[in-house]
Design a protein around this motif. Structure first.
Motif, mmCIF file in Angstrom:
data_model
loop_
_atom_site.group_PDB
_atom_site.id
_atom_site.type_symbol
_atom_site.label_atom_id
_atom_site.label_comp_id
_atom_site.label_asym_id
_atom_site.label_seq_id
_atom_site.Cartn_x
_atom_site.Cartn_y
_atom_site.Cartn_z
ATOM 1 N N VAL A 61 0.861 -1.186 0.000
ATOM 2 C CA VAL A 61 0.000 0.000 0.000
ATOM 3 C C VAL A 61 0.891 1.228 0.000
ATOM 4 O O VAL A 61 2.117 1.133 0.146
ATOM 5 C CB VAL A 61 -0.933 0.034 1.236
ATOM 6 C CG1 VAL A 61 -1.886 -1.146 1.223
ATOM 7 C CG2 VAL A 61 -0.121 0.069 2.527
ATOM 8 N N GLN A 118 -2.042 5.541 2.893
ATOM 9 C CA GLN A 118 -3.184 4.645 3.118
ATOM 10 C C GLN A 118 -3.093 3.919 4.460
ATOM 11 O O GLN A 118 -3.880 3.020 4.730
ATOM 12 C CB GLN A 118 -3.265 3.604 1.992
ATOM 13 C CG GLN A 118 -3.633 4.185 0.634
ATOM 14 C CD GLN A 118 -3.612 3.136 -0.458
ATOM 15 O OE1 GLN A 118 -2.593 2.503 -0.737
ATOM 16 N NE2 GLN A 118 -4.767 2.925 -1.088
ATOM 17 N N ILE A 177 -6.581 -6.258 1.349
ATOM 18 C CA ILE A 177 -5.728 -5.126 0.967
ATOM 19 C C ILE A 177 -5.530 -5.088 -0.541
ATOM 20 O O ILE A 177 -5.398 -4.014 -1.122
ATOM 21 C CB ILE A 177 -4.369 -5.212 1.706
ATOM 22 C CG1 ILE A 177 -4.539 -4.786 3.166
ATOM 23 C CG2 ILE A 177 -3.318 -4.343 1.036
ATOM 24 C CD1 ILE A 177 -3.265 -4.817 3.973
ATOM 25 N N LEU A 206 -8.044 -2.832 -2.099
ATOM 26 C CA LEU A 206 -8.301 -1.590 -1.373
ATOM 27 C C LEU A 206 -8.576 -0.428 -2.319
ATOM 28 O O LEU A 206 -9.480 0.390 -2.072
ATOM 29 C CB LEU A 206 -7.110 -1.263 -0.471
ATOM 30 C CG LEU A 206 -7.277 -0.123 0.535
ATOM 31 C CD1 LEU A 206 -8.391 -0.428 1.531
ATOM 32 C CD2 LEU A 206 -5.962 0.127 1.273
ATOM 33 N N ASP A 207 -7.842 -0.333 -3.416
ATOM 34 C CA ASP A 207 -8.007 0.795 -4.342
ATOM 35 C C ASP A 207 -9.325 0.734 -5.111
ATOM 36 O O ASP A 207 -9.771 1.738 -5.666
ATOM 37 C CB ASP A 207 -6.840 0.848 -5.324
ATOM 38 C CG ASP A 207 -5.535 1.252 -4.651
ATOM 39 O OD1 ASP A 207 -5.597 1.918 -3.587
ATOM 40 O OD2 ASP A 207 -4.454 0.902 -5.168
ATOM 41 N N LEU A 226 -13.950 0.823 1.902
ATOM 42 C CA LEU A 226 -13.343 -0.302 2.614
ATOM 43 C C LEU A 226 -12.294 0.183 3.606
ATOM 44 O O LEU A 226 -11.415 0.979 3.263
ATOM 45 C CB LEU A 226 -12.696 -1.260 1.608
ATOM 46 C CG LEU A 226 -11.856 -2.419 2.168
ATOM 47 C CD1 LEU A 226 -12.691 -3.331 3.051
ATOM 48 C CD2 LEU A 226 -11.214 -3.200 1.018
ATOM 49 N N VAL A 227 -12.399 -0.308 4.837
ATOM 50 C CA VAL A 227 -11.368 -0.093 5.854
ATOM 51 C C VAL A 227 -10.927 -1.466 6.348
ATOM 52 O O VAL A 227 -11.757 -2.298 6.715
ATOM 53 C CB VAL A 227 -11.885 0.739 7.042
ATOM 54 C CG1 VAL A 227 -10.825 0.815 8.147
ATOM 55 C CG2 VAL A 227 -12.276 2.141 6.588
ATOM 56 N N ILE A 228 -9.626 -1.704 6.326
ATOM 57 C CA ILE A 228 -9.061 -2.980 6.767
ATOM 58 C C ILE A 228 -8.268 -2.746 8.041
ATOM 59 O O ILE A 228 -7.449 -1.822 8.126
ATOM 60 C CB ILE A 228 -8.143 -3.578 5.684
ATOM 61 C CG1 ILE A 228 -8.949 -3.878 4.419
ATOM 62 C CG2 ILE A 228 -7.454 -4.845 6.189
ATOM 63 C CD1 ILE A 228 -8.104 -4.125 3.202
ATOM 64 N N PHE A 260 -5.945 0.305 7.167
ATOM 65 C CA PHE A 260 -5.642 0.612 5.774
ATOM 66 C C PHE A 260 -6.936 1.063 5.100
ATOM 67 O O PHE A 260 -7.967 0.390 5.210
ATOM 68 C CB PHE A 260 -5.069 -0.611 5.061
ATOM 69 C CG PHE A 260 -3.873 -1.209 5.756
ATOM 70 C CD1 PHE A 260 -2.614 -0.673 5.574
ATOM 71 C CD2 PHE A 260 -4.014 -2.299 6.602
ATOM 72 C CE1 PHE A 260 -1.510 -1.208 6.219
ATOM 73 C CE2 PHE A 260 -2.927 -2.846 7.244
ATOM 74 C CZ PHE A 260 -1.658 -2.294 7.055
ATOM 75 N N ALA A 261 -6.869 2.184 4.419
ATOM 76 C CA ALA A 261 -8.069 2.744 3.786
ATOM 77 C C ALA A 261 -7.640 3.771 2.751
ATOM 78 O O ALA A 261 -6.438 3.980 2.515
ATOM 79 C CB ALA A 261 -8.983 3.381 4.840
ATOM 80 N N SER A 262 -8.611 4.420 2.156
ATOM 81 C CA SER A 262 -8.300 5.486 1.205
ATOM 82 C C SER A 262 -7.576 6.619 1.934
ATOM 83 O O SER A 262 -7.765 6.822 3.138
ATOM 84 C CB SER A 262 -9.583 6.025 0.579
ATOM 85 O OG SER A 262 -10.331 6.749 1.554
#
Length: 346
Positions: A66, A70, A189, A192-193, A198-200, A219-221
């Motif tokens: 990532v 992010q 992940i 993710l893009d 989405l949130v991980i 991990f997110a935008s």
């Protein structure tokens, strides 16, 4: 998906964050720091840590594939969970939806933040249908919480159902992957893009063997990470935690060996459990633990405590009646557990 501004609490969207001394300074050549009212003695612990953990994020980014922007680092994954409520859920108005049973902190954070928590019961195989979660939501549902592999059940959730949620839910979908390093299913992940909602969540507490340093990852935008960074405490990750995490990043391949060893022990331990007279069922798992249904969970739990062995009694949870959750330990620890259970009599 609604726009991020529509999902965010208006006061949070308009919030001007606290600006710390280290936020304002971005140079690399200074040697005299007289800006933050710090004590000049007792280096390096006299200085405030990097509030955005830039060096650590730069090492995590290629491992997780990532961008640094992010990544959010929190005081355990629990900080990111709490920030999700504080950023997106209006107290007394909004609600969240979650599978049940699952990790208990989702509901604790909901209760603390005065947000309605709606449970959707998993089926007998500990799986869910996206349509059931969508049916439980309404125009004030901001978040859906999923844990995969799930705790306490240990299984991966159906990836196709998760994708359906990401496509159809108008709010934010959280996939908690605390145990993903032990799983046969790839991390979300990788997509993710593709999904801005989405949130991980991941953690250093499990596969990385660093529960004591309390370091969680989200991990997110970049836009969602920016909101987290705006409302977090200025220096939420202390220097000692950052230093230990930096050291652990250099031991990445050793961590992979730990994981392989634990997976071998997990298979051995689960197979041995199927031979125990007190064991009624061993459930499939993709975590560093497994759930087992036994003849009398409370009696066996109490017996093991007397032997100096601590497991987790999950009998009070729906669908987990008379179940113990067993964490995979070292081979000697696992042998001690098996030896004690072989001696157990009703």
């Amino acid at each position: 998906m609604k726009s991020l501004q529509e999902l965010t609490r208006p006061n949070i969207w308009a919030l001007k964050p606290y600006s710390s001394a280290r936020d304002e300074y971005s140079g690399k050549t200074a040697s005299v720091f007289l800006d933050a009212n710090e004590n000049p003695y007792n280096a390096p612990n006299n200085r405030y840590p990097d509030p955005l953990q830039k060096e650590l994020k730069a090492l995590i980014a290629p491992v997780k594939k990532v961008k640094p922007e992010q990544i959010f680092l929190g005081n355990g994954s629990d900080e990111a969970i709490d920030l999700l409520f504080r950023a997106f859920c209006r107290p007394g108005i909004d609600n969240v939806v979650a599978i049940h049973p699952t990790y208990g902190m989702y509901q604790v954070c909901a209760d603390i933040n005065d947000v309605e928590y709606r449970k959707v019961l998993l089926d007998e195989k500990f799986q869910f249908k996206a349509e059931d979660l969508l049916r439980a939501s309404d125009e004030n549902t901001k978040l859906i919480f999923l844990c995969s592999p799930n705790n306490p059940t240990g299984n991966n959730l159906d990836a196709k159902e998760i994708i359906t949620l990401l496509r159809e839910f108008q709010g934010i979908v959280i996939v908690d992957e605390a145990y993903i390093d032990f799983s046969t299913q790839p991390s979300f992940i990788g997509i993710l893009d593709e999904y801005p909602n989405l949130v991980i969540l991941q953690t250093f507490s499990k596969a990385w063997g660093c529960a004591a340093i309390r370091l969680g990852m989200a991990f997110a935008s970049p836009d969602i990470i920016g909101i987290f960074s705006k409302i977090k405490y200025p220096y939420n990750i202390n220097l000692l935690t950052q230093q230990e995490a930096l050291r652990m990043m250099q031991r990445h391949y050793e961590v992979q060996r730990w994981i392989s060893t634990l997976l071998e022990e997990r298979a051995r331990l689960m197979q041995a459990f199927t031979q125990l007279p007190c064991c009624k069922k061993v459930f499939p798992t993709d975590a560093n633990f497994f759930l087992t249904r036994v003849s009398n969970a409370k009696a066996i739990y109490d017996y093991l405590v007397d032997q100096g062995i601590i497991v987790r009694n999950r009998s009070n949870i729906t669908r987990c009646e008379d179940c113990l959750r067993i964490t995979v330990g070292t081979r000697p620890e696992n042998d001690a557990l098996l030896e004690a259970l072989r001696k157990y009599t009703e």
